[in-house]
Design a protein around this motif. Structure first.
Motif, PDB file in Angstrom:
ATOM      1  N   GLU A 132      30.227  -4.283  10.103  1.00 30.45           N
ATOM      2  CA  GLU A 132      31.301  -3.288  10.153  1.00 30.45           C
ATOM      3  C   GLU A 132      32.515  -3.744  10.947  1.00 30.45           C
ATOM      4  O   GLU A 132      33.633  -3.304  10.683  1.00 30.45           O
ATOM      5  CB  GLU A 132      30.782  -1.953  10.683  1.00 30.45           C
ATOM      6  CG  GLU A 132      30.295  -1.984  12.108  1.00 30.45           C
ATOM      7  CD  GLU A 132      29.775  -0.631  12.566  1.00 30.45           C
ATOM      8  OE1 GLU A 132      30.581   0.301  12.737  1.00 30.45           O
ATOM      9  OE2 GLU A 132      28.550  -0.516  12.740  1.00 30.45           O
ATOM     10  N   LYS A 133      32.359  -4.650  11.886  1.00 31.49           N
ATOM     11  CA  LYS A 133      33.503  -5.107  12.690  1.00 31.49           C
ATOM     12  C   LYS A 133      34.480  -5.954  11.869  1.00 31.49           C
ATOM     13  O   LYS A 133      35.607  -6.180  12.275  1.00 31.49           O
ATOM     14  CB  LYS A 133      33.032  -5.872  13.928  1.00 31.49           C
ATOM     15  CG  LYS A 133      32.464  -7.251  13.669  1.00 31.49           C
ATOM     16  CD  LYS A 133      32.042  -7.926  14.971  1.00 31.49           C
ATOM     17  CE  LYS A 133      31.588  -9.321  14.828  1.00 31.49           C
ATOM     18  NZ  LYS A 133      30.564  -9.665  13.908  1.00 31.49           N
ATOM     19  N   ASN A 134      34.059  -6.400  10.684  1.00 29.67           N
ATOM     20  CA  ASN A 134      34.916  -7.222   9.825  1.00 29.67           C
ATOM     21  C   ASN A 134      35.672  -6.418   8.782  1.00 29.67           C
ATOM     22  O   ASN A 134      36.422  -6.987   7.990  1.00 29.67           O
ATOM     23  CB  ASN A 134      34.077  -8.283   9.110  1.00 29.67           C
ATOM     24  CG  ASN A 134      33.445  -9.249  10.077  1.00 29.67           C
ATOM     25  OD1 ASN A 134      34.017  -9.550  11.131  1.00 29.67           O
ATOM     26  ND2 ASN A 134      32.266  -9.727   9.754  1.00 29.67           N
ATOM     27  N   VAL A 135      35.489  -5.103   8.751  1.00 33.37           N
ATOM     28  CA  VAL A 135      36.080  -4.255   7.719  1.00 33.37           C
ATOM     29  C   VAL A 135      37.378  -3.639   8.229  1.00 33.37           C
ATOM     30  O   VAL A 135      37.418  -3.104   9.329  1.00 33.37           O
ATOM     31  CB  VAL A 135      35.105  -3.132   7.309  1.00 33.37           C
ATOM     32  CG1 VAL A 135      35.688  -2.305   6.169  1.00 33.37           C
ATOM     33  CG2 VAL A 135      33.756  -3.704   6.926  1.00 33.37           C
ATOM     34  N   ALA A 136      38.442  -3.718   7.428  1.00 36.38           N
ATOM     35  CA  ALA A 136      39.716  -3.095   7.787  1.00 36.38           C
ATOM     36  C   ALA A 136      40.528  -2.837   6.527  1.00 36.38           C
ATOM     37  O   ALA A 136      40.432  -3.583   5.543  1.00 36.38           O
ATOM     38  CB  ALA A 136      40.494  -3.990   8.748  1.00 36.38           C
ATOM     39  N   ILE A 137      41.328  -1.800   6.571  1.00 32.34           N
ATOM     40  CA  ILE A 137      42.247  -1.506   5.483  1.00 32.34           C
ATOM     41  C   ILE A 137      43.253  -2.647   5.402  1.00 32.34           C
ATOM     42  O   ILE A 137      43.773  -3.110   6.415  1.00 32.34           O
ATOM     43  CB  ILE A 137      42.945  -0.157   5.724  1.00 32.34           C
ATOM     44  CG1 ILE A 137      41.910   0.972   5.618  1.00 32.34           C
ATOM     45  CG2 ILE A 137      44.097   0.061   4.745  1.00 32.34           C
ATOM     46  CD1 ILE A 137      42.426   2.327   6.050  1.00 32.34           C
ATOM     47  N   GLY A 138      43.491  -3.117   4.184  1.00 35.15           N
ATOM     48  CA  GLY A 138      44.430  -4.205   3.978  1.00 35.15           C
ATOM     49  C   GLY A 138      43.775  -5.563   3.793  1.00 35.15           C
ATOM     50  O   GLY A 138      44.440  -6.513   3.387  1.00 35.15           O
ATOM     51  N   MET A 139      42.476  -5.669   4.063  1.00 32.18           N
ATOM     52  CA  MET A 139      41.778  -6.948   3.885  1.00 32.18           C
ATOM     53  C   MET A 139      41.595  -7.234   2.394  1.00 32.18           C
ATOM     54  O   MET A 139      41.327  -6.332   1.601  1.00 32.18           O
ATOM     55  CB  MET A 139      40.409  -6.924   4.576  1.00 32.18           C
ATOM     56  CG  MET A 139      40.484  -6.698   6.076  1.00 32.18           C
ATOM     57  SD  MET A 139      41.314  -8.014   6.966  1.00 32.18           S
ATOM     58  CE  MET A 139      40.134  -9.326   6.777  1.00 32.18           C
TER      59      MET A 139
END
Length: 172
Positions: A132-139
């Motif tokens: 989950e720490k690798n998930v972000a909007i815009g990736m």
């Protein structure tokens, strides 16, 4: 019938709207419906076009590349089959095809995009959820497939490692 996390999955013989989607997935291709009336692509499978209500459509293969438009981290499994996977990311991906296309003669504020919901999985092991720490909007993401058996594969998404389109945003 295929099994995914202990769940029996099948596309019924009378489910004509989904057969083409899963046939393409079995061949590791992502397809969406293109309306024969207005020509727009749509991410959600259905009989009628949500834009013009036409009933004629055809499958069109897409690149499977896109950007995380939104996401959720599932922290409580709603089904026991997913209990060992929590927390896992569920992403809403805006595909590169048909991004922000004007609808209704270009009326302001009425733009359509093709979006798909799926799990975000690890690039090195598509059977495991992405941290989950690798998930972000815009990736940036791309489609990948989890082969369940000889007859069924499930489309999922994985991070590409490409630079994000804008500063990634995530809820911390």
């Amino acid at each position: 019938m295929a099994i995914y996390r202990g769940l029996d999955l099948m596309v019924g013989p009378t489910d004509s709207e989904h057969h083409g989607y899963f046939e393409a997935a079995r061949q590791h291709k992502l397809v969406v419906q293109r309306c024969r009336g207005c020509g727009l692509l749509r991410g959600t499978i259905g009989a009628a076009c949500p834009y013009c209500s036409a009933l004629a459509w055809e499958w069109e293969q897409v690149s499977g590349k896109g950007v995380i438009y939104s996401y959720a981290i599932v922290a409580q499994a709603v089904h026991p089959a997913f209990r060992d996977a929590v927390p896992y990311p569920l992403v809403l991906v805006e595909l590169d095809e048909q991004r922000a296309v004007p609808w209704r003669d270009g009326a302001e504020g009425e733009l359509v995009s093709v979006r798909k919901i799926a799990n975000l999985v690890r690039a090195d092991d598509v059977t495991q959820p992405e941290d989950e720490k690798n998930v972000a909007i815009g990736m940036r993401v791309e489609v990948c497939f989890v082969d369940l058996d000889d007859d069924m594969a499930l489309p999922q998404f994985r991070l590409t490692g490409e630079p994000p389109e804008h500063s990634p945003w995530r809820a911390d």
